[in-house]
Enzyme design. Structure first.
Site, mmCIF file in Angstrom:
data_model
loop_
_atom_site.group_PDB
_atom_site.id
_atom_site.type_symbol
_atom_site.label_atom_id
_atom_site.label_comp_id
_atom_site.label_asym_id
_atom_site.label_seq_id
_atom_site.Cartn_x
_atom_site.Cartn_y
_atom_site.Cartn_z
ATOM 1 N N TYR A 121 8.912 -18.285 13.092
ATOM 2 C CA TYR A 121 7.725 -17.895 12.329
ATOM 3 C C TYR A 121 7.910 -16.478 11.802
ATOM 4 C CZ TYR A 121 2.992 -17.203 10.784
ATOM 5 O OH TYR A 121 1.896 -16.959 9.985
ATOM 6 N N GLN A 182 -1.398 -23.310 11.998
ATOM 7 C CA GLN A 182 -0.993 -24.646 11.538
ATOM 8 C C GLN A 182 0.521 -24.747 11.355
ATOM 9 O OE1 GLN A 182 -3.032 -22.586 9.950
ATOM 10 N NE2 GLN A 182 -2.584 -22.417 7.762
ATOM 11 N N ASN A 205 0.139 -12.602 14.354
ATOM 12 C CA ASN A 205 -1.130 -12.003 14.752
ATOM 13 C C ASN A 205 -1.620 -12.618 16.063
ATOM 14 O OD1 ASN A 205 -2.169 -14.521 14.103
ATOM 15 N ND2 ASN A 205 -3.015 -13.867 12.148
ATOM 16 N N THR A 228 1.330 -5.004 17.706
ATOM 17 C CA THR A 228 2.345 -3.972 17.938
ATOM 18 C C THR A 228 1.801 -2.828 18.784
ATOM 19 O OG1 THR A 228 3.572 -4.442 15.927
ATOM 20 C CG2 THR A 228 3.738 -2.215 16.784
ATOM 21 N N GLN A 251 3.337 3.070 13.381
ATOM 22 C CA GLN A 251 3.171 1.781 14.051
ATOM 23 C C GLN A 251 1.726 1.306 14.055
ATOM 24 O OE1 GLN A 251 5.883 -0.174 15.191
ATOM 25 N NE2 GLN A 251 6.778 1.377 13.851
ATOM 26 N N HIS A 254 0.460 -1.403 11.556
ATOM 27 C CA HIS A 254 0.715 -2.838 11.700
ATOM 28 C C HIS A 254 -0.578 -3.642 11.691
ATOM 29 C CE1 HIS A 254 4.919 -3.973 12.322
ATOM 30 N NE2 HIS A 254 5.112 -2.767 12.822
ATOM 31 N N GLU A 319 5.477 -1.894 24.332
ATOM 32 C CA GLU A 319 6.493 -2.587 23.542
ATOM 33 C C GLU A 319 7.563 -1.619 23.050
ATOM 34 O OE1 GLU A 319 6.678 -5.291 19.456
ATOM 35 O OE2 GLU A 319 4.938 -4.042 19.863
ATOM 36 N N HIS A 320 7.147 -0.569 22.356
ATOM 37 C CA HIS A 320 8.061 0.454 21.855
ATOM 38 C C HIS A 320 7.797 1.751 22.605
ATOM 39 C CE1 HIS A 320 7.128 -2.121 18.216
ATOM 40 N NE2 HIS A 320 8.439 -2.231 18.278
ATOM 41 N N ASP A 353 12.703 -1.599 13.946
ATOM 42 C CA ASP A 353 11.936 -2.646 13.269
ATOM 43 C C ASP A 353 12.703 -3.259 12.108
ATOM 44 O OD1 ASP A 353 9.734 -2.544 14.881
ATOM 45 O OD2 ASP A 353 8.484 -1.383 13.508
ATOM 46 N N GLU A 407 13.883 -31.206 57.041
ATOM 47 C CA GLU A 407 12.738 -31.216 56.121
ATOM 48 C C GLU A 407 12.034 -32.565 56.059
ATOM 49 O OE1 GLU A 407 14.392 -29.964 52.388
ATOM 50 O OE2 GLU A 407 14.457 -27.838 52.984
ATOM 51 N N HIS A 412 16.995 -38.152 50.732
ATOM 52 C CA HIS A 412 18.006 -37.130 50.506
ATOM 53 C C HIS A 412 19.119 -37.238 51.559
ATOM 54 C CE1 HIS A 412 14.964 -35.414 47.884
ATOM 55 N NE2 HIS A 412 15.754 -34.388 47.562
#
Length: 426
Positions: A121, A182, A205, A228, A251, A254, A319-320, A353, A407, A412
């Site tokens: 995406y 979608q 987003n 961001t 930043q 964004h 994040e940054h 970036d 067990e 097994h």
């Protein structure tokens, strides 16, 4: 003790907005799952006023997008992709298949296998994020993914030529022009016209991030990349107010919910930076977005020591993280929670970036506590295998039989006992 000269909105306020996002996304995913292409078209018309004959671009349409771009723009795109691919190849080469005899007759190994199909995406509604195509499509192809499809929303009523060209140059096998939840749903769940993929990657987003969260399990995802975030760690020896303010606003633009935080041991630098932010907002072309982000989500924190800055930075898990101090490497050596570090005033988040080669799809919302960002390894499954000789099967089988009995797993135990009986006299 850390002192907050500026704070953002409360966690409670942020959670309230998240509830509405979850409900909207759930309804869209259900609609696409039930009605497929019809739902995708209706949602595209509703949200993007976009309903072409086919959402998938033809080779002719892709070539036309490439031809519309100036030669310099194409060269810039190719340069950025070369950096991303180069670093991805270096990372891929660090992954090694292994096979080793751990005991006489017992051979264990693992293979690194790329996933078979990925949907990328690429955000493009407010800003056409060309760089996101490098980070996802190009990296997936370096990993060896056989089928990479990519989609981005229309921009000003048409496919964005730069994004389409970047997807194509990065190696996308199918290119679609549609966006939002979608698009993520169509790639993940499949429709009559789009075969589903095994994994969804890419930023977006809050709605796109929530769609990935709800789809995780039915498909793989890279990570939940929300709004961001940037954290500037600075002192008076490594940074001034102009640079700190520029990097915070760089930043914050964004989106209106992008946190931008200054962490410093200098109250003078903190107050000068706050004043400089207001000054720069008077002329910044994206001030309407960056200004709202700064007002609602901006923070300024003053610490008493470098060690306290490390502690607070790890709690924020941004994040940054841009480090402009007397000794940036101290933070490299001591911090544990971050998406990516940018060490020294000579570099900045924008380099990461757009062009330098490290991946810009990074963990947000404190996810840096338990994951790194998108990289070539995210597209690769590490799968183990084993091979055993008859004699080793007897040895391992006897241990296994006793442990299964411990067990209470009779079935097994029967598997182990069968091998012991069959191979004991071999």
């Amino acid at each position: 003790m850390a002192r907050y000269l500026k704070e953002g909105i409360s966690e409670e306020q942020a959670l309230q907005s998240g509830t509405r996002v979850r409900e909207v996304v759930e309804d869209i995913l259900t609609d696409v799952a039930e009605r497929g292409d019809k739902a995708v078209r209706a949602l595209s018309e509703k949200f993007d006023n976009w309903s072409p004959l086919s959402f998938r671009l033809t080779e002719t349409e892709i070539a036309a997008c490439i031809d519309r771009l100036p030669a310099r723009t194409l060269d810039d795109i190719k340069f950025a992709q070369a950096q991303v691919k180069q670093f991805a190849r270096i990372q891929r080469d660090s992954l090694r298949d292994v096979e080793v005899e751990t005991r006489p007759g017992v051979t264990l190994g693992h293979k690194h296998l790329p996933v078979n199909s990925v949907g990328c995406y690429i955000p493009g509604g407010k800003y056409p994020l060309v760089a996101s195509a490098h980070m996802s499509v190009a990296t997936a192809k370096v990993a060896g993914v056989k089928r990479v499809i990519a989609c981005a929303p229309p921009f000003n009523g048409a496919p964005n030529a730069a994004i389409v060209a970047t997807m194509a140059l990065a190696g996308a096998d199918e290119i679609y022009c549609f966006g939002g939840v979608q698009a993520v749903a169509a790639m993940a769940l499949g429709t009559a016209s789009i075969a589903p993929v095994d994994m969804i990657v890419g930023p977006g987003n809050a709605f796109v991030a929530e769609a990935k969260r709800q789809l995780f399990g039915r498909v793989g995802i890279d990570l939940l990349a929300g709004p961001t975030e940037t954290l500037i760690i600075a002192d008076e020896t490594g940074c001034d107010a102009e640079m700190a303010a520029t990097d915070l606003l760089g930043q914050a633009e964004h989106g209106p919910n992008s946190p931008a935080i200054l962490l410093t041991d200098s109250e003078a630098l903190a107050r000068d930076t706050m004043a400089e932010v207001e000054r720069q907002l008077e002329t910044l072309p994206t001030a309407d977005i960056a200004g709202q982000a700064w007002r609602d989500y901006g923070q300024v924190i003053v610490c008493d020591s470098v060690d306290e800055m490390v502690q607070v930075a790890d709690e924020i898990a941004s994040e940054h993280v841009q480090v402009m101090t007397a000794d940036p490497n101290y933070f490299l050596d001591n911090m544990t929670n971050y998406g990516a570090l940018f060490l020294g005033p000579e570099t900045n988040v924008s380099y990461g970036d757009k062009v330098i080669g490290t991946n810009h799809t990074l963990p947000t919302g404190k996810a840096a506590r338990y994951t790194g960002g998108l990289w070539v390894g995210k597209f690769i499954k590490t799968c183990t295998y084993q091979r055993v000789t008859p004699a080793a099967s007897v040895e391992i089988g006897e241990y296994c039989s006793r442990l299964c009995a411990l067990e209470g797993f009779a079935g097994h135990q029967a598997q182990a006992d069968l091998r012991v009986r069959r191979y004991k006299n071999t």
